[in-house]
Design a protein around this motif. Structure first.
Motif, short mmCIF file in Angstrom:
data_model
loop_
_atom_site.label_atom_id
_atom_site.label_comp_id
_atom_site.label_asym_id
_atom_site.label_seq_id
_atom_site.Cartn_x
_atom_site.Cartn_y
_atom_site.Cartn_z
N TYR A 66 -2.54 -3.07 -2.51
CA TYR A 66 -0.79 -2.33 -2.03
C TYR A 66 -0.95 -1.74 -0.72
O TYR A 66 -1.56 -1.91 -0.02
N VAL B 56 1.25 1.50 0.29
CA VAL B 56 1.87 2.99 -0.01
C VAL B 56 2.29 3.12 0.59
O VAL B 56 1.80 3.54 2.19
N GLN C 50 5.62 2.11 -3.96
CA GLN C 50 4.62 1.39 -3.42
C GLN C 50 4.65 0.31 -3.70
O GLN C 50 5.20 -0.63 -5.21
N VAL D 256 -3.27 -0.71 0.89
CA VAL D 256 -4.35 0.11 0.62
C VAL D 256 -5.53 -1.27 -0.28
O VAL D 256 -5.15 -1.78 -1.40
N GLU E 85 -7.78 -1.96 -3.15
CA GLU E 85 -8.18 -0.99 -3.91
C GLU E 85 -9.86 -1.82 -4.80
O GLU E 85 -9.43 -3.18 -5.45
N HIS F 268 -13.92 1.84 -8.46
CA HIS F 268 -12.56 3.15 -8.60
C HIS F 268 -12.78 3.24 -7.09
O HIS F 268 -12.58 4.53 -6.94
N ASN G 219 -11.13 3.24 -2.71
CA ASN G 219 -10.39 2.35 -2.09
C ASN G 219 -10.21 2.53 -0.62
O ASN G 219 -11.27 3.27 0.53
#
Ligand SMILES: *[C@@H]1O[C@H](CO)[C@@H](O)[C@H](O)[C@H]1NC(C)=O
Ligand SMILES: *[C@@H]1O[C@H](CO)[C@@H](O)[C@H](O)[C@H]1NC(C)=O
Ligand SMILES: *[C@@H]1O[C@H](CO)[C@@H](O)[C@H](O)[C@H]1NC(C)=O
Length: 199
Positions: free
Chosen positions: A61, A63, A72, A117, A119, A124, A126
């Motif tokens: 992403y 962001v 985003q 980012v 991810e 979970h 980043n």
């Protein structure tokens, strides 16, 4: 000559400034930390998978990290994490599998500071690379168009001011490949509006 030096400098930066994921399964080679990019132009995204086999599900992403409500934008959903011969590379006897995404930065997002980012959906975690996006040459126009769009309307006024300030410092000559997506209708619209603004 100048071009060669710039290319060399960015190669050196690439070699020095990789950001590694917390679990060590991949490195982000591009963008480099603190890199500066331009609205409407390319944002190169390059990552090296370091382990084989790899269990990674990754989204990427862009962001907004400035103050206020931010945009985003999804760069890639389920990014390519294949480890095969076509992506295999080797450096200092270390094998890695490199993938790249040539992302066109939307002109509809405000200039400012952003994080790219990566991810890791499974763990979970980043991996974050901070960058700056400057206004493109047409940003005064696109910012005014943005006021009617859904993206970050609250920051349009401030980005309009910074767009006007920074558009003069945008690189004069952009490479041809960065001009993809340039179409006649927006160009004509820009010229007309620029003429209108100048009067
Ligand atoms: C990955 O990044 C780390 C940390 O910057 C570096 O030490 C390592 O050499 C990189 N690996 C590859 C294959 O480039
Ligand atoms: C790569 O591996 C070979 C064989 O093990 C070794 O001779 C060579 O010095 C290594 N090169 C580097 C850059 O580590
Ligand atoms: C990672 O970034 C994404 C995208 O901004 C966000 O939705 C998610 O909550 C973040 N995950 C963590 C663990 O911070």
């Amino acid at each position: 000559m100048k071009f060669a030096l710039v290319a060399l400098a960015s190669l050196l930066n690439l070699a020095l400034a990789q950001v590694q994921s917390p679990d060590g399964t991949f490195n982000v080679t591009n963008p480099i930390k603190g890199g500066t990019f331009v609205q409407g132009k390319a944002l190169p995204v390059v990552y090296d998978l370091l382990v084989n086999p790899i269990t990674l599900q990754m989204n990427v992403y862009l962001v907004y990290s400035g103050s206020g409500n931010g945009a985003q934008v999804t760069i890639a959903q389920n990014a390519d994490v294949t480890v095969d011969a076509s992506s295999l590379q080797n450096k200092n006897n270390q094998s890695y599998w490199e993938h790249s995404i040539n992302f066109a930065i939307p002109t509809t997002i405000p200039p400012g500071t952003y994080n790219v980012v990566f991810e890791d959906v499974t763990s979970h975690t980043n991996t974050t690379v901070p960058i700056t996006i400057n206004a493109g040459a047409m940003s005064v126009i696109s910012t005014s168009m943005m006021m009617t769009s859904t993206v970050a309307s609250s920051s349009a006024a401030t980005s309009s001011a910074s767009a006007a300030a920074s558009s003069t410092s945008a690189p004069a000559a952009q490479s041809a490949s960065n001009q993809l997506g340039f179409t006649w209708i927006p160009t004509a619209a820009c010229l007309v509006m620029a003429a209108a603004l100048a009067l």
